[in-house]
Design an enzyme around this catalytic site. Structure first.
Site, PDB file in Angstrom:
ATOM      1  N   HIS A 189      71.494  53.092  16.322  1.00 47.64           N
ATOM      2  CA  HIS A 189      70.684  51.895  16.587  1.00 47.64           C
ATOM      3  C   HIS A 189      71.302  50.710  15.863  1.00 47.64           C
ATOM      4  O   HIS A 189      72.135  50.856  14.965  1.00 47.64           O
ATOM      5  CB  HIS A 189      69.230  52.091  16.140  1.00 47.64           C
TER       6      HIS A 189
ATOM      7  N   ASP B 106      62.649  73.227  13.243  1.00 46.60           N
ATOM      8  CA  ASP B 106      63.211  74.076  12.191  1.00 46.60           C
ATOM      9  C   ASP B 106      62.300  74.071  10.960  1.00 46.60           C
ATOM     10  O   ASP B 106      62.099  73.018  10.345  1.00 46.60           O
ATOM     11  CB  ASP B 106      64.608  73.584  11.821  1.00 46.60           C
TER      12      ASP B 106
ATOM     13  N   SER C  62      69.024  58.575  10.936  1.00 49.97           N
ATOM     14  CA  SER C  62      69.466  57.994  12.198  1.00 49.97           C
ATOM     15  C   SER C  62      70.976  58.118  12.341  1.00 49.97           C
ATOM     16  O   SER C  62      71.732  57.841  11.414  1.00 49.97           O
ATOM     17  CB  SER C  62      69.049  56.528  12.293  1.00 49.97           C
TER      18      SER C  62
END
Length: 443
Positions: free
Chosen positions: A250, A377, A392
């Site tokens: 991003h 998980d 990210s």
């Protein structure tokens, strides 16, 4: 007599409509509707299409670009009840034309073969330092003048938050330390500073006249400004053949104005995770990491786009989960179902964790939020509570292919978040062409 004839025609019409409804709702018709109008594949990677349509067809294509069911001929007879195998031979574009009984046009598919592309998935935590391509305006402040008034020269010059001052008096400027000298010189001489300002994609010129601050005893512009930013993120991929990388997934924005930073220069460095602040509903957590004092510069930052940061990298950073290049996936290849992410939760060790891709958006052109993912998980949920800031850019792998990167967390459900398709990151890195940019000639 007329009424009997009318009722008969009406019954026939109802039967026809009923048969059409059955046909439209039938599996073969639905499979035909799902048959793609475009197929893309990399050289060396075959694809199998299976739509179980109960018809025989003749397929024509350029045999130099691809082969159907292993045939070397330009025209092949196929049974569409069986899987249709396409083997790429050389990069290029061809029309895959289907005809029923060799005569009736049935379907035309644009088939594009792209040179093979493999990259090394990242997962390493990296430190990011960027210097903007100018001086960022991040706020206004009032200057106390000798007539007891309070003014802001920046506001008077119509400067807005997020503006980028790229030139002062005709000279490029991206060093905040030089602004005080410019203000002092202009203030003493009673002149205005001539500015070239970038606002979004537009540029304009304006002037600003410094005001003397009676409290600070200095000439001021009435602006809060910034010329750099720093933070932590995750490396998504390294392309050794091209010597470039992609990270974050991003855009980097200024923390005060929330506008994208126009990068003048920058670098990524080795970083180590020291602790994790766990995510919880309504409050995203974060990775606490520090730049290594002995750490070397890993690469440059040349672009800051909606899909991350990109630049040159000379070699793969240390602590890779797997140093071998893997295939990448087109956006249309990504499916709902199990997948994995690579990320760091302790120091510099890259680990693999299970996730579920719960939704895939159909995107034929670059757009963010390509998929919704959910952390499944137990180990990662225990350590982080889900997705945290600094994660990210973590690469998403499905069926052995790099398919995307983690981008955002859902504030009210930190176990879930968004991911972007790797295809768009590869385009911004300059190592994959947008389909519309392809110059290959269709034959």
């Amino acid at each position: 007599m007329y009424q009997q004839h009318f009722r008969k025609r009406r019954r026939i019409g109802l039967v026809v409509v009923f048969m059409l409804i059955i046909a439209v709702c039938s599996a073969p018709f639905q499979h035909f509707a799902e048959f793609p109008s475009r197929v893309r594949l990399f050289q060396g990677q075959s694809v199998s299409l299976h739509y179980a349509i109960p018809v025989h067809a003749q397929i024509s294509l350029n045999p130099k670009v691809a082969a159907v069911n292993g045939s070397e001929h330009a025209s092949v007879q196929v049974d569409l009840r069986q899987p249709l195998s396409i083997q790429p031979k050389s990069s290029g574009v061809t029309q895959l034309q289907m005809k029923l009984f060799g005569k009736i046009p049935f379907k035309t598919v644009r088939l594009q073969v792209i040179p093979d592309l493999r990259v090394i998935p990242g997962g390493q935590t990296i430190g990011v330092k960027v210097k903007s391509a100018g001086i960022m305006v991040v706020g206004h402040h009032l200057v106390s003048t000798n007539d007891n008034s309070r003014v802001s020269p920046g506001e008077a010059a119509k400067l807005r938050l997020g503006d980028l001052i790229v030139e002062i008096n005709g000279q490029p400027c991206n060093d905040i330390s030089k602004i005080a000298a410019y203000s002092e010189e202009a203030g003493r001489s009673g002149e205005s500073l001539k500015l070239l300002v970038q606002r979004g994609k537009e540029r304009f010129r304006t002037s600003i006249t410094p005001a003397y601050d009676e409290e600070d005893k200095a000439w001021r512009l009435g602006l809060y400004i910034r010329d750099s930013a720093a933070g932590v993120g995750t490396l998504t991929f390294y392309a050794p053949d091209q010597g470039v990388y992609g990270a974050l997934g991003h855009v980097i924005t200024d923390m005060d104005t929330q506008t994208p930073i126009v990068v003048g220069s920058g670098e990524i460095l080795q970083s180590s995770v020291s602790s994790i602040n766990k995510s919880q509903s309504g409050e995203p957590g974060e990775k606490r990491a520090h730049f290594l004092k002995e750490g070397r510069t890993l690469g440059s930052v040349e672009r800051n786009t909606p899909f991350g940061i990109f630049g040159k990298m000379k070699q793969l950073p240390e602590h890779s989960y797997n140093p071998e290049p893997i295939s990448v996936a087109f956006a249309e290849e990504v499916k709902e179902g199990p997948a994995q992410i690579l990320t760091v939760v302790d120091k510099q060790k890259v680990e693999k964790f299970d996730i579920q891709i719960v939704h895939v958006s159909k995107q034929s052109s670059p757009a963010t939020k390509g998929m919704v993912i959910k952390i499944t998980d137990p180990k990662l949920l225990e350590r982080t509570g889900g997705i945290v800031q600094g994660m990210s850019g973590s690469p998403i792998i499905q069926n052995g292919k790099l398919v995307g990167a983690v981008t955002h967390v859902f504030v009210n459900d930190p176990s879930s978040g968004y991911g972007c398709f790797i295809e768009w990151m590869l385009q911004d890195a300059g190592i994959m062409l947008n389909p519309e940019q392809t110059m290959s000639k269709a034959v």
